[in-house]
Design a protein around this motif. Sequence first.
Motif, short mmCIF file in Angstrom:
data_model
loop_
_atom_site.label_atom_id
_atom_site.label_comp_id
_atom_site.label_asym_id
_atom_site.label_seq_id
_atom_site.Cartn_x
_atom_site.Cartn_y
_atom_site.Cartn_z
N LEU A 286 49.56 60.12 -29.10
CA LEU A 286 49.52 61.56 -29.34
C LEU A 286 50.57 61.96 -30.37
N ARG A 287 51.80 61.52 -30.16
CA ARG A 287 52.87 61.85 -31.11
C ARG A 287 52.64 61.16 -32.46
N ALA A 288 52.21 59.91 -32.44
CA ALA A 288 51.97 59.19 -33.69
C ALA A 288 50.92 59.90 -34.54
N TRP A 289 49.83 60.34 -33.89
CA TRP A 289 48.80 61.09 -34.61
C TRP A 289 49.36 62.39 -35.18
N ARG A 290 50.12 63.12 -34.37
CA ARG A 290 50.66 64.40 -34.84
C ARG A 290 51.54 64.19 -36.07
N THR B 189 53.53 69.97 -36.77
CA THR B 189 54.65 70.16 -35.85
C THR B 189 54.12 70.30 -34.43
N GLN B 190 55.01 70.13 -33.46
CA GLN B 190 54.61 70.35 -32.07
C GLN B 190 54.14 71.78 -31.88
N ALA B 191 54.83 72.72 -32.50
CA ALA B 191 54.46 74.13 -32.36
C ALA B 191 53.05 74.39 -32.89
N GLU B 192 52.69 73.78 -34.03
CA GLU B 192 51.35 73.98 -34.59
C GLU B 192 50.26 73.43 -33.67
N VAL B 193 50.46 72.22 -33.19
CA VAL B 193 49.45 71.60 -32.32
C VAL B 193 49.34 72.36 -31.00
N ALA B 194 50.50 72.73 -30.43
CA ALA B 194 50.50 73.46 -29.16
C ALA B 194 49.76 74.79 -29.30
N ALA C 298 55.21 71.86 -23.12
CA ALA C 298 54.22 71.02 -22.45
C ALA C 298 53.79 69.87 -23.37
N LEU C 299 53.58 70.18 -24.64
CA LEU C 299 53.20 69.13 -25.60
C LEU C 299 54.32 68.11 -25.74
N SER C 300 55.55 68.58 -25.81
CA SER C 300 56.69 67.68 -25.92
C SER C 300 56.72 66.71 -24.75
N GLN C 301 56.47 67.21 -23.56
CA GLN C 301 56.47 66.36 -22.37
C GLN C 301 55.32 65.34 -22.45
N MET C 302 54.15 65.78 -22.89
CA MET C 302 53.00 64.87 -23.00
C MET C 302 53.28 63.77 -24.02
N GLU C 303 53.98 64.12 -25.09
CA GLU C 303 54.28 63.15 -26.13
C GLU C 303 55.33 62.14 -25.70
N SER C 304 56.16 62.50 -24.74
CA SER C 304 57.25 61.62 -24.35
C SER C 304 56.89 60.69 -23.20
N GLU C 305 55.70 60.84 -22.65
CA GLU C 305 55.28 60.02 -21.51
C GLU C 305 54.04 59.22 -21.85
N GLU C 306 53.92 58.08 -21.26
CA GLU C 306 52.71 57.27 -21.42
C GLU C 306 51.66 57.64 -20.37
N LEU D 85 43.65 68.82 -27.19
CA LEU D 85 44.59 68.29 -28.18
C LEU D 85 43.86 67.62 -29.34
N ALA D 86 42.83 66.87 -29.03
CA ALA D 86 42.05 66.22 -30.08
C ALA D 86 41.43 67.25 -31.01
N GLN D 87 40.84 68.28 -30.44
CA GLN D 87 40.23 69.33 -31.25
C GLN D 87 41.29 70.02 -32.11
N ALA D 88 42.47 70.25 -31.55
CA ALA D 88 43.55 70.92 -32.29
C ALA D 88 43.98 70.11 -33.51
N MET D 89 43.80 68.78 -33.45
CA MET D 89 44.21 67.93 -34.57
C MET D 89 43.02 67.41 -35.38
N GLY D 90 41.81 67.82 -35.01
CA GLY D 90 40.63 67.39 -35.75
C GLY D 90 40.24 65.95 -35.46
#
Length: 121
Positions: A66-70, A76-81, A90-98, A109-114
């Motif tokens: 998730l973070r690698a794609w972003r 930025t986290q703000a843009e995707v969120a 919430a996005l920050s937490q999702m990016e920091s956990e497996e 999230l996928a739709q937000a990043m295309g």
Amino acid sequence: MIEPTKIQPIYQGGVPAFVVIPFADFAREHPKEAAAIKPLHPRIPEGDAVPHEVVSMHIDRDITYLRAWREYLGLTQAEVAERAGITQAALSQMESEEAKLRKATREKLAQAMGLNPEQIT
């Protein structure tokens, strides 16, 4: 050899100053220089494929897909969120956990990043 019909001259004061050639021809003649030129917009493959750059970030830096794609997409986290309708925290937490993302969250999230949802799992 570059075909003369593919060369576009650019004139200054009636004298040829530059030529524009197809990138493929340039890359064939100057592979090292061509490799250093990055696309303006990152390439998003069709289906569930993941670019080498994203996989490398995931493995080399030990970060989530998730973070690698972003980061690969230059977001930025703000843009995707905002696009996904969640908080930046919430996005920050999702990016920091497996931890596995819920299907609905992964789809947002996928739709937000295309992306295709399978590309961020």
